[in-house]
Design a protein around this motif. Sequence first.
Motif, PDB file in Angstrom:
ATOM      1  N   ALA A 152      25.478  34.590  47.162  1.00  0.00           N
ATOM      2  CA  ALA A 152      24.677  34.091  46.960  1.00  0.00           C
ATOM      3  C   ALA A 152      24.378  35.014  46.025  1.00  0.00           C
ATOM      4  O   ALA A 152      23.331  34.881  44.838  1.00  0.00           O
ATOM      5  CB  ALA A 152      23.253  33.610  47.428  1.00  0.00           C
ATOM      6  N   GLU A 153      24.785  36.542  46.155  1.00  0.00           N
ATOM      7  CA  GLU A 153      24.318  37.329  46.217  1.00  0.00           C
ATOM      8  C   GLU A 153      24.840  38.429  44.755  1.00  0.00           C
ATOM      9  O   GLU A 153      24.731  39.248  43.802  1.00  0.00           O
ATOM     10  CB  GLU A 153      22.947  38.625  46.746  1.00  0.00           C
ATOM     11  N   ILE A 154      26.006  37.825  45.212  1.00  0.00           N
ATOM     12  CA  ILE A 154      27.403  38.743  44.428  1.00  0.00           C
ATOM     13  C   ILE A 154      27.352  38.294  42.492  1.00  0.00           C
ATOM     14  O   ILE A 154      27.584  39.223  41.993  1.00  0.00           O
ATOM     15  CB  ILE A 154      28.399  38.620  45.327  1.00  0.00           C
ATOM     16  N   GLY A 155      27.380  37.257  42.873  1.00  0.00           N
ATOM     17  CA  GLY A 155      27.705  36.865  41.401  1.00  0.00           C
ATOM     18  C   GLY A 155      26.460  37.614  40.285  1.00  0.00           C
ATOM     19  O   GLY A 155      26.993  37.819  38.912  1.00  0.00           O
ATOM     20  N   PRO A 156      24.695  37.156  40.450  1.00  0.00           N
ATOM     21  CA  PRO A 156      24.577  37.855  39.776  1.00  0.00           C
ATOM     22  C   PRO A 156      24.418  39.506  40.456  1.00  0.00           C
ATOM     23  O   PRO A 156      25.257  40.635  38.543  1.00  0.00           O
ATOM     24  CB  PRO A 156      22.944  37.987  40.145  1.00  0.00           C
ATOM     25  N   MET A 157      24.974  40.649  41.219  1.00  0.00           N
ATOM     26  CA  MET A 157      25.496  42.085  41.594  1.00  0.00           C
ATOM     27  C   MET A 157      26.503  42.058  40.291  1.00  0.00           C
ATOM     28  O   MET A 157      26.658  42.814  39.647  1.00  0.00           O
ATOM     29  CB  MET A 157      25.431  42.013  42.185  1.00  0.00           C
ATOM     30  N   HIS A 192      34.860  28.355  43.234  1.00  0.00           N
ATOM     31  CA  HIS A 192      34.972  27.452  41.959  1.00  0.00           C
ATOM     32  C   HIS A 192      33.666  26.684  42.926  1.00  0.00           C
ATOM     33  O   HIS A 192      32.244  26.290  41.298  1.00  0.00           O
ATOM     34  CB  HIS A 192      35.820  26.694  42.150  1.00  0.00           C
ATOM     35  N   ARG A 193      33.436  26.163  43.935  1.00  0.00           N
ATOM     36  CA  ARG A 193      32.253  24.808  43.774  1.00  0.00           C
ATOM     37  C   ARG A 193      30.723  25.407  43.275  1.00  0.00           C
ATOM     38  O   ARG A 193      29.985  24.576  42.912  1.00  0.00           O
ATOM     39  CB  ARG A 193      31.914  24.464  45.366  1.00  0.00           C
ATOM     40  N   ILE A 194      30.691  27.267  44.182  1.00  0.00           N
ATOM     41  CA  ILE A 194      29.523  27.443  43.865  1.00  0.00           C
ATOM     42  C   ILE A 194      29.435  28.391  42.896  1.00  0.00           C
ATOM     43  O   ILE A 194      28.097  28.805  42.870  1.00  0.00           O
ATOM     44  CB  ILE A 194      29.243  28.376  45.242  1.00  0.00           C
ATOM     45  N   GLY A 195      29.966  28.142  41.520  1.00  0.00           N
ATOM     46  CA  GLY A 195      29.788  28.776  40.679  1.00  0.00           C
ATOM     47  C   GLY A 195      30.024  30.272  40.154  1.00  0.00           C
ATOM     48  O   GLY A 195      29.794  31.295  39.788  1.00  0.00           O
ATOM     49  N   LEU A 196      30.869  30.676  41.871  1.00  0.00           N
ATOM     50  CA  LEU A 196      30.788  32.479  41.342  1.00  0.00           C
ATOM     51  C   LEU A 196      32.183  32.483  40.844  1.00  0.00           C
ATOM     52  O   LEU A 196      32.337  33.721  40.350  1.00  0.00           O
ATOM     53  CB  LEU A 196      31.062  32.586  42.503  1.00  0.00           C
ATOM     54  N   GLU A 254      43.972  38.435  48.246  1.00  0.00           N
ATOM     55  CA  GLU A 254      43.264  39.023  50.308  1.00  0.00           C
ATOM     56  C   GLU A 254      42.320  38.020  50.438  1.00  0.00           C
ATOM     57  O   GLU A 254      41.527  38.412  51.150  1.00  0.00           O
ATOM     58  CB  GLU A 254      43.442  40.108  50.396  1.00  0.00           C
ATOM     59  N   VAL A 255      42.704  36.427  49.514  1.00  0.00           N
ATOM     60  CA  VAL A 255      41.591  35.523  50.405  1.00  0.00           C
ATOM     61  C   VAL A 255      42.095  34.641  50.357  1.00  0.00           C
ATOM     62  O   VAL A 255      43.128  34.170  50.857  1.00  0.00           O
ATOM     63  CB  VAL A 255      40.203  35.748  49.343  1.00  0.00           C
ATOM     64  N   THR A 256      41.676  33.468  50.627  1.00  0.00           N
ATOM     65  CA  THR A 256      42.331  31.753  50.818  1.00  0.00           C
ATOM     66  C   THR A 256      42.615  31.209  49.671  1.00  0.00           C
ATOM     67  O   THR A 256      41.038  31.785  49.343  1.00  0.00           O
ATOM     68  CB  THR A 256      41.635  31.411  52.779  1.00  0.00           C
ATOM     69  N   VAL A 257      43.071  30.078  49.692  1.00  0.00           N
ATOM     70  CA  VAL A 257      42.882  29.238  48.677  1.00  0.00           C
ATOM     71  C   VAL A 257      41.659  28.345  48.215  1.00  0.00           C
ATOM     72  O   VAL A 257      41.192  27.965  48.079  1.00  0.00           O
ATOM     73  CB  VAL A 257      44.255  28.010  49.152  1.00  0.00           C
ATOM     74  N   LYS A 258      41.121  28.053  49.934  1.00  0.00           N
ATOM     75  CA  LYS A 258      40.196  27.834  50.404  1.00  0.00           C
ATOM     76  C   LYS A 258      38.429  28.146  49.806  1.00  0.00           C
ATOM     77  O   LYS A 258      37.770  27.923  49.549  1.00  0.00           O
ATOM     78  CB  LYS A 258      39.543  27.507  51.978  1.00  0.00           C
ATOM     79  N   ALA A 259      39.041  29.643  50.385  1.00  0.00           N
ATOM     80  CA  ALA A 259      37.505  30.547  49.558  1.00  0.00           C
ATOM     81  C   ALA A 259      37.839  30.506  47.515  1.00  0.00           C
ATOM     82  O   ALA A 259      36.500  30.691  47.481  1.00  0.00           O
ATOM     83  CB  ALA A 259      38.064  32.259  50.365  1.00  0.00           C
ATOM     84  N   VAL A 260      38.815  30.356  47.144  1.00  0.00           N
ATOM     85  CA  VAL A 260      38.303  30.755  46.261  1.00  0.00           C
ATOM     86  C   VAL A 260      38.682  29.231  45.696  1.00  0.00           C
ATOM     87  O   VAL A 260      37.621  29.680  44.723  1.00  0.00           O
ATOM     88  CB  VAL A 260      40.148  30.687  45.573  1.00  0.00           C
ATOM     89  N   ARG A 261      38.866  28.100  46.089  1.00  0.00           N
ATOM     90  CA  ARG A 261      37.755  26.933  45.301  1.00  0.00           C
ATOM     91  C   ARG A 261      36.472  27.119  46.459  1.00  0.00           C
ATOM     92  O   ARG A 261      35.507  26.280  44.882  1.00  0.00           O
ATOM     93  CB  ARG A 261      38.503  25.327  46.321  1.00  0.00           C
ATOM     94  N   HIS A 262      36.093  27.523  47.401  1.00  0.00           N
ATOM     95  CA  HIS A 262      34.670  27.706  47.524  1.00  0.00           C
ATOM     96  C   HIS A 262      33.817  28.310  46.322  1.00  0.00           C
ATOM     97  O   HIS A 262      33.067  27.835  46.036  1.00  0.00           O
ATOM     98  CB  HIS A 262      34.726  28.272  48.885  1.00  0.00           C
TER      99      HIS A 262
END
Length: 276
Positions: free
Chosen positions: A85-90, A45-49, A35-43
């Motif tokens: 920015a906090e989701i990855g570490p969490m 990827h770009r930020i390493g999440l 339930e997200v957009t393709v643009k969000a998924v690519r984003h």
Amino acid sequence: MTNEPVKGGPRRGRPTTDRAAPDGLTIGQAASFAEVTVKAVRHYHRIGLLDEPPRDGSGYRRYGATEVLRLVRIRTLAAAGVPLAEIGPMLEYAPERFTEALADVEARLDERIEELTARRAMLRRLADGDLALLPDRAAVLLERGRAAGLPPEELAATREGMVLARALDPDAFDDYLGNLEEALGDPQVIALHRRAQEALAWEPDDPRLEEVATAMAEYVLARPAMRKVVTSFQKARTAPTDRYRLISRFGNQTPTGAHLLDLIEARLRSGGVFIP
């Protein structure tokens, strides 16, 4: 014999062998499941999440259960107000640390809610003009004056005068409101202000102004709370005279209003009240 193909045999336009179904989902399918957009998924990827999955033989990236599950977790945390920015570490935290991090996010959200609630209240008060520039205590006093019968013109002048007074001498403003609150408890104050409002429609040389000025001055002289209202802004450390004149003359800029105030101040001086 005929040349018909054998029943069930190869037909034109159909492959002669079956291909195995691709293993995993396309990016569009994975985004839809999470339930997200393709643009969000690519984003992500770009930020390493979110790590990019490998490509299949056709060159498409295929998302498995692990990637989709992480996408759902990312979407859920982001929707709850957790910064990306906090989701990855969490997501790497142990359960206890994860719970602590959520509590911290909740505390920050509470602060944000309070801030937004205050902004919404200010926007609503803007509909009432200068009330947005005054504390709640001043708004309550103005409402008391309205309920007690102060004329709309007097209320508007009082509200604008409050804004000016608060800006010129914020340190004295609370004391001013306290004195005004005490004064508004007396019905005679309302009657005097009604009479003064009526007087503004007279000519500056109307002899009745003397009577109005005398009545108002005598009322002030007989009541400590009213004297404090008059003198509240004379205690400023810097330019007290200028501040008093700006505040007292506000709303009395017509010839009749200025003359009435002159008459009142003259009587107060005669009664021992210091007027700059």
